[in-house]
Scaffold this active site. Structure first.
Site, PDB file in Angstrom:
ATOM      1  N   ARG A   1     -79.250 -32.985   2.404  1.00 54.79           N
ATOM      2  CA  ARG A   1     -78.754 -31.945   1.551  1.00 54.79           C
ATOM      3  C   ARG A   1     -78.585 -30.755   2.399  1.00 54.79           C
ATOM      4  O   ARG A   1     -79.621 -30.554   3.473  1.00 54.79           O
ATOM      5  CB  ARG A   1     -79.758 -31.480   0.615  1.00 54.79           C
ATOM      6  CG  ARG A   1     -79.515 -32.306  -0.878  1.00 54.79           C
ATOM      7  CD  ARG A   1     -78.388 -32.104  -1.539  1.00 54.79           C
ATOM      8  NE  ARG A   1     -78.174 -32.911  -2.641  1.00 54.79           N
ATOM      9  CZ  ARG A   1     -77.697 -34.211  -2.857  1.00 54.79           C
ATOM     10  NH1 ARG A   1     -77.018 -34.795  -1.811  1.00 54.79           N
ATOM     11  NH2 ARG A   1     -77.774 -34.628  -4.155  1.00 54.79           N
TER      12      ARG A   1
ATOM     13  N   GLU B   1     -71.740 -25.398  -0.573  1.00 56.27           N
ATOM     14  CA  GLU B   1     -70.511 -26.225  -0.598  1.00 56.27           C
ATOM     15  C   GLU B   1     -69.707 -25.879  -2.092  1.00 56.27           C
ATOM     16  O   GLU B   1     -70.126 -25.596  -2.943  1.00 56.27           O
ATOM     17  CB  GLU B   1     -71.112 -27.681  -0.886  1.00 56.27           C
ATOM     18  CG  GLU B   1     -71.697 -28.101   0.389  1.00 56.27           C
ATOM     19  CD  GLU B   1     -72.439 -29.655   0.132  1.00 56.27           C
ATOM     20  OE1 GLU B   1     -72.097 -30.149  -0.770  1.00 56.27           O
ATOM     21  OE2 GLU B   1     -73.218 -30.082   1.016  1.00 56.27           O
TER      22      GLU B   1
ATOM     23  N   HIS C   1     -69.131 -33.783   2.268  1.00 58.79           N
ATOM     24  CA  HIS C   1     -70.150 -34.692   1.331  1.00 58.79           C
ATOM     25  C   HIS C   1     -69.423 -35.879   0.753  1.00 58.79           C
ATOM     26  O   HIS C   1     -69.211 -35.911  -0.597  1.00 58.79           O
ATOM     27  CB  HIS C   1     -70.441 -33.456   0.342  1.00 58.79           C
ATOM     28  CG  HIS C   1     -71.776 -34.022  -0.354  1.00 58.79           C
ATOM     29  ND1 HIS C   1     -72.597 -33.077  -1.008  1.00 58.79           N
ATOM     30  CD2 HIS C   1     -72.356 -34.976  -0.474  1.00 58.79           C
ATOM     31  CE1 HIS C   1     -73.700 -33.606  -1.435  1.00 58.79           C
ATOM     32  NE2 HIS C   1     -73.377 -35.029  -1.079  1.00 58.79           N
TER      33      HIS C   1
HETATM   34  C1  8YV Z   1     -72.879 -37.290  -4.731  1.00 57.80           C
HETATM   35  C2  8YV Z   1     -75.002 -37.322  -3.643  1.00 57.80           C
HETATM   36  O1  8YV Z   1     -71.678 -37.513  -4.440  1.00 57.80           O
HETATM   37  O2  8YV Z   1     -75.916 -38.756  -5.260  1.00 57.80           O
HETATM   38  C3  8YV Z   1     -76.051 -37.873  -4.340  1.00 57.80           C
HETATM   39  O3  8YV Z   1     -77.023 -37.298  -4.660  1.00 57.80           O
HETATM   40  O4  8YV Z   1     -75.037 -36.554  -2.795  1.00 57.80           O
HETATM   41  C4  8YV Z   1     -73.615 -38.097  -3.840  1.00 57.80           C
HETATM   42  O5  8YV Z   1     -73.753 -39.193  -3.965  1.00 57.80           O
HETATM   43  C5  8YV Z   1     -72.889 -35.602  -4.350  1.00 57.80           C
HETATM   44  O6  8YV Z   1     -73.716 -35.141  -5.038  1.00 57.80           O
HETATM   45  C6  8YV Z   1     -71.585 -34.739  -4.235  1.00 57.80           C
HETATM   46  O7  8YV Z   1     -71.319 -34.395  -5.300  1.00 57.80           O
END
Ligand code: 8YV
Length: 324
Positions: free
Chosen positions: A237, A266, A284
């Site tokens: 993150r 983001e 992302h």
């Molecule tokens: C998502 C992610 O696509 O699952 C998660 O925690 O980071 C990714 O799979 C992300 O949240 C983008 O919106």
């Protein structure tokens, strides 16, 4: 009476039709005006929410008086205030496992691209700059045989480490809350402190969940501990890294390069990172393959419909709510 689901993203029309066999389903539609307004209007009626990419805390959920379950189409759950959901007795489900391998693939895409300057040299070639044989100013650095540091040896961290060990013959260091004897056995991985990992790894790959403890885990001090030749890869993150400190480190040669999939804010539409040839910036996309996004949506759908029918869902973030 059928329970109501508010499906705010990531669910295909075919999936909505399947849900409609058992539930009333509301899907905000951009052709009908503002999506946030439609979401807020439907929220008080919803027994279940499904989607991703929305912050859902105390303020956002105060009018969601019938809400029983939130089914997140993500593995990470930093968008939710789990303490508040527990208080309210709202179950939160997520989608672990099904995205592990795709996300680990992307970590390696970032490792390879930053080390071998793939994105940078692709743009350079397409700009018509290739007039003679490539020389040292355009050389990259090797990946195979270099030391890979995994910060957070969870499922995704382990999948990245396996790629490094078996595919690229990389010695593996890892740091985190607990030792993983099976990783030490299978990959000859060595457990160490974060500081030691930062000092020794050629590639530092961040795979920790975001929490109060991991917010700005990597800032000026930590970047200074890294080798000048090291590459930082963030598939976790954005706020795990102090982005201003990272930009400064990339501009001044404190570290060699960075491969980034995530950012403090983001979507990222403007940033000094865009001016840096030694930063690979992806939007992302860790889990963004057709197969994996389909599998995540299926898992989330299954979690939601099970929970609303009183059957135990497969992946619960706060199972204590379910038990009580
Ligand atoms: C998502 C992610 O696509 O699952 C998660 O925690 O980071 C990714 O799979 C992300 O949240 C983008 O919106």
């Amino acid at each position: 009476m059928k329970k109501t689901i508010l499906a705010f993203s990531r669910i295909t029309p075919a999936m909505v039709e399947r849900l409609r066999e058992d539930f009333t389903v509301i899907v905000p539609d951009p052709r009908q005006g503002d999506l946030n307004a439609q979401f807020n209007e439907a929220l008080p009626e919803a027994h279940g929410l499904i989607g991703a990419g929305r912050k859902l805390g105390r303020a956002e959920l105060q009018h969601a008086s019938k809400l029983e379950v939130i089914s997140s189409v993500t593995v990470g759950y930093d968008n939710y205030d789990v303490g508040y959901l527990n208080e309210r007795g709202i179950l939160l489900t997520n989608t672990p496992d099904v995205l592990t391998e795709s996300t680990a693939d992307l970590a390696f895409a970032l490792i390879m691209s930053s080390a071998r300057r793939v994105a940078e040299l692709d743009a350079w070639t397409k700009a018509g700059q290739w007039s003679r044989s490539i020389e040292a100013p355009h050389f990259g650095t090797d990946v195979h045989g270099k030391t890979l540091g995994i910060v957070g040896m969870g499922n995704i961290g382990a999948a990245v480490a396996r790629r490094g060990h078996f595919g690229f013959n990389m010695p593996i260091l890892y740091s985190g809350n607990s030792r993983k004897p099976e990783m030490e056995q299978a990959l000859n991985a060595q457990f160490c402190s974060l500081d030691q990992l930062l000092g020794e790894a050629d590639f530092v790959c961040l795979v920790v969940p975001l929490s109060d403890k991991t917010h700005h885990l990597i800032s000026t001090r930590e970047l200074a501990l890294m080798k000048n030749s090291a590459i930082l890869v963030n598939i976790a993150r954005g706020p795990v890294v102090d982005e201003a400190a990272l930009i400064h480190a990339l501009q001044t040669g404190v570290i060699h390069a960075a491969g980034l999939d995530v950012y403090e804010k983001e979507p990222l539409t403007a940033s000094p990172l865009f001016q840096l040839p030694n930063a690979v910036t992806l939007p992302h996309i860790g889990s963004a393959t057709h197969e994996t996004r389909q599998a995540m949506a299926e898992r989330a759908l299954d979690n939601l419909s099970r929970a609303l029918k009183g059957q135990t869902p497969l992946s619960m973030v706060n199972p204590q709510v379910w038990k009580s």
